[in-house]
Design an enzyme around this catalytic site. Sequence first.
Site, mmCIF file in Angstrom:
data_model
loop_
_atom_site.group_PDB
_atom_site.id
_atom_site.type_symbol
_atom_site.label_atom_id
_atom_site.label_comp_id
_atom_site.label_asym_id
_atom_site.label_seq_id
_atom_site.Cartn_x
_atom_site.Cartn_y
_atom_site.Cartn_z
ATOM 1 N N GLY A 5 -2.245 5.803 -3.934
ATOM 2 C CA GLY A 5 -3.306 4.619 -4.237
ATOM 3 C C GLY A 5 -3.685 4.078 -5.337
ATOM 4 O O GLY A 5 -5.241 4.300 -5.315
ATOM 5 N N GLU A 28 1.016 2.759 -3.922
ATOM 6 C CA GLU A 28 0.034 2.329 -3.692
ATOM 7 C C GLU A 28 0.916 1.202 -2.380
ATOM 8 O O GLU A 28 2.114 1.128 -2.197
ATOM 9 C CB GLU A 28 -0.009 1.123 -5.224
ATOM 10 C CG GLU A 28 -0.713 -0.090 -4.667
ATOM 11 C CD GLU A 28 -2.003 -0.221 -4.060
ATOM 12 O OE1 GLU A 28 -2.962 -0.704 -3.618
ATOM 13 O OE2 GLU A 28 -3.155 0.729 -4.278
ATOM 14 N N ASP A 84 -11.139 4.018 -0.011
ATOM 15 C CA ASP A 84 -11.631 3.120 1.193
ATOM 16 C C ASP A 84 -12.543 4.516 1.957
ATOM 17 O O ASP A 84 -12.251 5.871 2.638
ATOM 18 C CB ASP A 84 -11.132 3.178 1.935
ATOM 19 C CG ASP A 84 -11.812 1.511 2.567
ATOM 20 O OD1 ASP A 84 -12.761 2.187 3.067
ATOM 21 O OD2 ASP A 84 -10.834 1.094 3.226
ATOM 22 N N THR A 159 -9.584 5.118 -14.477
ATOM 23 C CA THR A 159 -9.296 4.179 -13.398
ATOM 24 C C THR A 159 -10.157 3.055 -13.375
ATOM 25 O O THR A 159 -11.094 2.912 -13.588
ATOM 26 C CB THR A 159 -9.549 4.451 -12.111
ATOM 27 O OG1 THR A 159 -11.082 5.465 -11.461
ATOM 28 C CG2 THR A 159 -8.700 5.995 -11.229
ATOM 29 N N GLU A 160 -9.715 1.914 -12.923
ATOM 30 C CA GLU A 160 -10.360 0.149 -12.571
ATOM 31 C C GLU A 160 -11.543 0.617 -11.925
ATOM 32 O O GLU A 160 -12.474 0.332 -12.161
ATOM 33 C CB GLU A 160 -9.233 -0.571 -12.288
ATOM 34 C CG GLU A 160 -8.274 -1.272 -13.038
ATOM 35 C CD GLU A 160 -7.256 0.154 -13.794
ATOM 36 O OE1 GLU A 160 -6.183 -0.700 -15.144
ATOM 37 O OE2 GLU A 160 -7.096 0.630 -12.343
#
Length: 210
Positions: A5, A28, A84, A159-160
């Site tokens: 992911g 992804e 998530d 990570t963003e």
Amino acid sequence: VLDIGCGFGGLTMALARLLPDERILGMEIRAKVTEYVRLRIVAHRKDHAGQYENASVMRTNSMKYLINYFGKGSIHKLFFCFPDPHFKRKNWGRRIVSRRLLSEYAYVLKLHSKLYCITDVKELHDWHVRECDAHPLFRRLSDDQTNNDPCVEAMKVETEEGKKVARNGGSKHYAVYERIEMPQTELTSVDEFFQQAHEDDQYPAETKQE
């Protein structure tokens, strides 16, 4: 090394720099995001000659197809960053870390390799810890054992999603687990253990993803 992911590829790129002798693969499910990461890797290779040749990205549903791509004991590190949380109980089976999926992760991980997970949702972190602690093929590493691991700092800041959490003043919760040896059980083989793990799965089946 797998970045499951991987999103927009921040950690994938960072790991390529940190681990130049390892092959880094971001995985992804979203097609447009995967293409963005692919172009990002191409651009970085062009701008930094000789670097990022060890990075790549693949579009796939890791929850369904991971063990179709990798053999037993072929992976050194697995990263799950800000997945998530799927708050509703009926969707818990879609969480990327669960006892059933952990059996698949254990299958592809090399003995004594590491699984990393991080989230800004305390409830999800508690779930990660509970699920991993309950699995006989994983052992949690202490802070003292991970303080000098550059990959831990990378998953916190590269990570963003992690950068967004930092900007908003949020908290980050992480855990690192070691893949350990097969425990002594009545089962006669590792393959039989994984089969039993699937049969014992107590969570709802994953909802189909596009």
